[in-house]
Design an enzyme around this catalytic site. Structure first.
Site, PDB file in Angstrom:
ATOM      1  N   SER A   1       0.832  -1.202   0.000  1.00 57.04           N
ATOM      2  CA  SER A   1       0.000   0.000   0.000  1.00 57.04           C
ATOM      3  C   SER A   1       0.870   1.258   0.000  1.00 57.04           C
ATOM      4  CB  SER A   1      -0.960  -0.047   1.189  1.00 57.04           C
ATOM      5  OG  SER A   1      -1.936   0.956   1.082  1.00 57.04           O
ATOM      6  N   MET A   2       0.775   2.110   1.052  1.00 53.03           N
ATOM      7  CA  MET A   2       1.675   3.258   1.103  1.00 53.03           C
ATOM      8  C   MET A   2       3.124   2.815   1.225  1.00 53.03           C
ATOM      9  SD  MET A   2      -0.072   6.371   3.168  1.00 53.03           S
ATOM     10  CE  MET A   2      -1.554   7.184   2.551  1.00 53.03           C
TER      11      MET A   2
ATOM     12  N   TRP B   1       0.094   2.354  -3.315  1.00 56.12           N
ATOM     13  CA  TRP B   1      -0.669   3.613  -3.324  1.00 56.12           C
ATOM     14  C   TRP B   1       0.319   4.765  -3.301  1.00 56.12           C
ATOM     15  CZ3 TRP B   1      -1.169   8.214  -0.903  1.00 56.12           C
ATOM     16  CH2 TRP B   1      -2.377   8.919  -1.025  1.00 56.12           C
TER      17      TRP B   1
ATOM     18  N   ASP C   1      -9.208  -4.189  -5.971  1.00 64.41           N
ATOM     19  CA  ASP C   1      -8.687  -3.216  -5.010  1.00 64.41           C
ATOM     20  C   ASP C   1      -9.565  -1.962  -5.027  1.00 64.41           C
ATOM     21  OD1 ASP C   1      -7.172  -1.393  -3.514  1.00 64.41           O
ATOM     22  OD2 ASP C   1      -5.280  -2.275  -4.186  1.00 64.41           O
TER      23      ASP C   1
ATOM     24  N   HIS D   1      -7.359  -5.123  -1.828  1.00 68.54           N
ATOM     25  CA  HIS D   1      -6.183  -4.328  -1.485  1.00 68.54           C
ATOM     26  C   HIS D   1      -5.351  -4.991  -0.394  1.00 68.54           C
ATOM     27  CE1 HIS D   1      -3.787  -0.695  -0.939  1.00 68.54           C
ATOM     28  NE2 HIS D   1      -4.057  -0.720   0.363  1.00 68.54           N
TER      29      HIS D   1
END
Length: 302
Positions: free
Chosen positions: A172-173, A197, A218, A250
């Site tokens: 993700s991040m 992300w 996602d 996700h």
């Protein structure tokens, strides 16, 4: 399927090249067993472990016994501490190293399944906590690099690591952070962003071989606005691939996932260890099916 790219960039190496002509990448299947020319092993001192099979890269543990040590946030600098997993024996020599970052609001526990799995294949793996759970991708990228610096310079396992063979993985991040880290430190040997992300959608500066793994369903970092644009914006001459997990969310990287492990292991082995024995699991591209809904690549790899 994206057409195979023909323009190739020279591979950046801080060590002897393991490929000696095209013959080094040739494998033969005899009775279901993959045979690799003996000259290959002789020219690549960075191979670790036995010749791989589909079963060996899908297994929950590889051929190396693994030990673990923890780093307190009080002694860490530039990141939030974490757990280091490393091959117990040093008889094979030094190992490449991988830092893993979690996603937004998550801790290292969210990626704890993957770290020892990678380590058991012949890597030193640092599964980190970030300074705060709300850190953005740019910060997570800096923290991944700080963790690699700690690992190679200050950690109790630093003598087990070849500091020229480093990689980053993140969810993700944290996945967005892997791209930030690769952009900032082009000498990294591999990057694997997992359902990444990032508000920055273009990464033409990246020079690190990158495997982007997205998830078809996602709803947080939709592949059409994150993973696919990230992949497409990477240089056409780069060794890169995009794998989309079929019918996955996700949060697929937060629990044991054989497809993620299989392709992450193959990518890290291929580019951190320059181990062409793993090329067979990446090229030719896998078929779309029950586990993969989309796959794009730049095969053959340089």
């Amino acid at each position: 399927m994206q057409p195979t790219q023909t323009a190739r960039r020279p591979r950046r190496l801080l060590r002897p090249r393991n490929l000696v002509g095209a013959a080094a990448a040739v494998t033969m299947a005899v009775g279901g067993v993959t045979l690799v020319p003996s000259a290959q092993a002789a020219t690549n001192p960075f191979e670790r472990g036995p010749a791989p099979t589909l079963s060996s890269i899908q297994a929950t543990r590889g051929s190396f016994a693994v030990s673990q040590t923890s780093v307190s946030s009080l002694t860490a600098s530039g990141f939030g501490g974490g757990d280091i997993y490393y091959p117990t024996s040093t008889s094979a020599g030094t190992f490449g190293a991988v830092a893993i970052a979690p996603g937004y609001t998550a801790s290292r526990s969210s990626m704890a399944w993957l770290a020892p799995r990678l380590a058991s294949q012949g890597f030193v793996v640092f599964n980190i906590d970030t300074l705060t759970r709300s850190d953005q991708p740019a910060s997570r990228g800096r923290q991944l690099l700080a963790a690699l610096d700690y690992l190679t310079q200050r950690s109790t396992v630093r003598t087990r690591i070849d500091a020229s063979r480093l990689a980053v993985v993140g969810h993700s991040m944290g996945g967005g952070g892997t791209l930030e880290a690769a952009k900032s430190r082009p000498e990294l040997q591999a990057a694997v962003p997992l359902t990444p992300w990032n508000l920055d959608k273009t990464w033409p500066e990246v020079r690190t071989p990158t495997l982007v793994i997205g998830a078809e369903n996602d709803s947080v970092a939709g592949v059409s606005s994150h993973a696919i644009p990230f992949y497409n914006s990477l240089p056409a001459s780069l060794d890169k691939a995009y794998l989309e997990l079929n019918n996955a969310s996700h949060f697929a990287p937060n629990s044991s996932n054989t497809t993620i492990a299989q392709y992450s292991i193959s990518w890290l082995k291929r580019f951190v260890d320059d181990d062409v024995r793993y090329e067979q699991f990446l090229c030719p591209a896998p078929r779309v099916g029950t586990t993969i809904s989309d796959y794009r690549d730049t095969c053959p790899h340089s």
